[in-house]
Design an enzyme around this catalytic site. Structure first.
Site: not given
Ligand code: NAP
Ligand code: SF4
Length: 677
Positions: A166, A168, A216, A254, A341
């Site tokens: 990795e 290190y 490893r 990494h 996450q």
């Molecule tokens: P979000 O992450 O809060 O993004 C919303 C987007 O809309 C932002 O880009 C915001 O940026 C824009 N926005 C907000 N209000 C607005 C308005 N009134 N007019 C225009 N643009 C506006 O929400 P999301 O994409 O719906 O996701 C929801 C949740 O699911 C989030 O917490 C996200 O982390 C989670 N999620 C995670 C993953 C992952 O891969 N980890 C994947 C999908 C969803 P601006 O205000 O800069 O425009």
């Molecule tokens: Fe990490 Fe749990 Fe997501 Fe697996 S499911 S990558 S252990 S948070």
């Protein structure tokens, strides 16, 4: 007869026998850093030992302060410290388990001004330039490795894992990319590999024959100028000769720009490398990375890719992985979805690790689903992540639970996540919850919109309202135009989408929709050769380090992704996965713009301006405009239920929609259900 004969076969190491072929690989959880957390660490490992994993490896412990990953991080350098580890090792042994301590010297990856390396070369992922070690300094590091191994034995461990991959410290000596020395520790490959061989040889000398030494080994560095295959084999043979018991697999440094464990990496993507190495050695070889279900682990062993399988995050997700596999309960395994996450992203944010699908991980001493003494009746409204977590924990505890959803299946927004190419693992989560609902006796009412009357008539003591979210309207002039779609239209209703698309909103969902649209129906995650080509991965005998120019597949559409905030879109995505999403979109020519004002929508497309002064107005032509502008809570039932005198608890998006994700939803739901008297 077992379904997993290879996986469950014992492995004789000569002086000791492992009860099966499963190792829980090393993970830094944050509990290692302070001995005050050792009772929690002991409970965490003991639970996994009880789940019948044959051998576990701790998170990394530095052998000295120069090897610290971060200031005052985990270290084992004194007898006093070793004694404190007894509570961990005793707890594991009491459950019939075995545990090895990982010795991790960070080298130039140390986030401290004390870091040392073969040469004075800063890594691209740390802010400190390491000090170049003198010959005496190198000797001192070796002695510290040996001392650490001896102390691990004193602390009750069954062995050590010497972290040689990795990127290190040890790995840095191996390649001319990071080792520019001209003395006996640099130059020829014999000189560059002297350090790991000396460490293993002297550790074996010091700990005796009956102590496990895992080395490893980096099988593919994934950095230009990394080791070639002949060097990997030469080192592996020398390490075997020096006294290692087992060779474990390391994949990628990494700083490599190739994902190695994220969910979009195909399952068992790297086992071809261990398969190539295994015939060169006589000691057992362990394969690892993105093996998360027993049938894949079994296949890997049956195919002769390795003698043992290392899984790390799958044991955060389910401590009973092995026990469930062995007792024909595969459907009950809570599968790691590779999201990072709650584990790696937490570690990088200096928070304790846990797990998105199992919030009990690393919280075993405080979050327990204790059987109830008084069975009570509860309603859960909404079968999305928060709702199903709440319902199943209540059910597991022995309560009567009725789960309502207006859809025809459980999962809510998780179903949309599962439809994104590269996020196929979400199907496992849905399958798991389906099985868990059945196992915990939850009564599910699908195609049923719960209302005050039914909930009142049901005689419920409390209603858990996990009714989710509704898309936020960005209120743009002309947004009722037929070319405007919501992300639900695209991902759930699968409405047709044209060749040129503008996405408004670049949060998690905006990125998901962009990937869905540029990849089309096609997921490289399901096709290993294509995925390897896409990231430019080749056999290390073809190119040193195993990397060449990537060959991404052509985008299915022309996509533009917009946000109002200035700066690069995607900054708020996960620390360890955001770069992968950005790279995937970039490689498919997605244009990403920040600091945008949405002025109006018309037949031409979307008219935007930039910045506070609303300058540089331009039409972005589009066949479709997709709104991914976040969500608002959906809780229309709350007040009427309260008015009817019912006890209501809001959960998930119905509680707070902003930045809702499955991690928060499952954690909140599980904890609410655990707290019910
Ligand atoms: P979000 O992450 O809060 O993004 C919303 C987007 O809309 C932002 O880009 C915001 O940026 C824009 N926005 C907000 N209000 C607005 C308005 N009134 N007019 C225009 N643009 C506006 O929400 P999301 O994409 O719906 O996701 C929801 C949740 O699911 C989030 O917490 C996200 O982390 C989670 N999620 C995670 C993953 C992952 O891969 N980890 C994947 C999908 C969803 P601006 O205000 O800069 O425009
Ligand atoms: Fe990490 Fe749990 Fe997501 Fe697996 S499911 S990558 S252990 S948070």
């Amino acid at each position: 007869m077992t379904t997993y004969p290879h996986l469950l076969a014992p492995l004789d190491l000569g002086f000791t026998t492992l009860k099966n072929r499963v190792m829980m690989g090393s993970m830094h959880t944050g509990l290692e850093d302070k001995s005050e957390h050792f009772p929690r660490l002991a409970a965490y490992f003991a639970e996994r030992a009880r789940g019948d994993v044959a051998l576990m490896v701790t998170g990394g412990y530095a052998p000295n302060i120069e090897g610290w990953l971060s200031p005052f991080g985990s270290r084992l350098a004194s007898s006093g410290a070793a004694k404190k580890h007894r509570q961990v090792t005793d707890a594991v042994h009491a459950e019939g388990g075995k545990i090895a301590l990982q010795i991790l010297h960070s080298g130039r990856y140390g986030h401290t001004p004390l870091s040392v390396a073969p040469s004075k070369l800063k890594s691209p992922i740390t802010s400190f330039t390491p000090r170049e070690l003198s010959v005496r300094g190198i000797e001192r590091q070796i002695r510290c490795f040996v001392r650490c191994a001896v102390l691990a034995r004193e602390g009750g461990y069954d062995g050590v894992e010497i972290m040689g991959s990795e990127g290190y410290f040890i790995n840095e000596f191996l390649t001319t990319y990071t080792n520019r020395r001209t003395d006996e520790w640099g130059g020829s490959y014999e000189n560059r590999m002297r350090l790991p061989v000396e460490i293993v040889r002297r550790v074996r000398e010091a700990v005796g024959k009956d102590f496990i030494i895992i080395y490893r080994l980096s099988l593919i560095d994934l950095v230009p100028g990394g080791s070639n295959w002949d060097e990997v084999v030469q080192l592996a043979k020398a390490i075997e000769k020096a006294g290692a018991t087992l060779i474990n697999t390391g994949i990628g440094w990494h700083e490599a720009r190739v994902p190695t464990i994220a969910t979009s990496v195909p399952r068992a993507a790297w086992t071809w490398l261990t398969k190539k190495l295994k015939p060169e050695l006589t000691i057992p070889v362990i394969t690892s990375n993105r093996i998360n279900v027993p049938e894949v682990a079994e296949q890997v062993l049956a195919d002769g890719c390795a003698d043992m399988v290392s899984m790390a995050r799958p044991f955060l997700a389910d401590p009973d992985f092995v026990k469930k596999a062995a007792t024909n309960r595969r459907s009950e395994i809570n599968v790691c979805i590779g999201c990072n996450q709650a584990c790696l992203d937490h570690v990088f944010a200096q928070k304790m690790s846990s797990c998105l699908v199992n919030p009990r991980a690393c919280n075993e001493t405080e979050l327990n689903y204790i059987p109830t003494k008084k069975r009570r009746k509860f309603a859960v409204v909404g079968a999305g992540a928060a709702g199903i977590a709440t319902a199943t924990v209540l059910g597991e505890r022995g309560h009567e639970v009725h789960l309502y959803d207006s859809a025809d299946k459980i999962g809510g927004q998780l179903n949309m996540a599962a439809s994104i190419p590269g996020k196929e693992e979400f199907h496992e989560m849905l399958k798991y919850f389906d099985a868990k609902i059945k196992a915990t006796g939850v009564t599910v009412h699908l195609n049923t919109r719960a209302n005050v009357e039914t909930l009142r008539a049901g005689g419920f003591e409390e209603v858990f309202l996990a009714s989710g979210v509704t898309p936020r309207s960005p209120k743009i002039q002309g947004q009722e135009h037929p070319k405007v779609l919501s992300y639900i239209d695209v991902l759930h209703h699968k409405k047709p989408v044209g060749d040129q698309v503008v996405i408004i909103g670049a949060g998690g969902i905006g990125f998901d929709v962009a990937e869905f649209l540029v990849k089309g129906e096609h997921s490289p995650t399901l096709n290993l050769p294509e995925w390897l080509a896409e990231w430019g991965v080749v056999d290390p005998s073809v190119a040193p380090g195993g990397v060449v120019k990537p060959k991404p597949t052509a985008p299915a559409r022309k996509v533009t992704l917009l946000q109002r905030k200035p700066g690069k879109p995607g900054a708020g995505l996960g620390k360890t996965t955001g770069w992968i999403h950005r790279a995937e979109l970039k490689s498919r020519n997605v244009e990403m713009l920040g600091g945008v004002n949405y002025e109006k929508i018309g037949d031409e497309g979307l008219y935007i301006t930039f910045g506070e002064k609303r300058e540089n107005g331009t039409w972005l032509p589009a066949d479709n405009i997709v709104l991914c502008t976040g969500q608002e809570p959906l809780r229309e039932l709350e007040q009427p239920l309260r008015d009817a005198g019912m006890k209501v608890t809001l959960l998930g998006g119905a509680d707070v929609a902003g930045e809702l994700d499955a991690k928060r939803a499952i954690n909140q739901g599980s904890r609410a259900a655990a707290a019910v008297a």
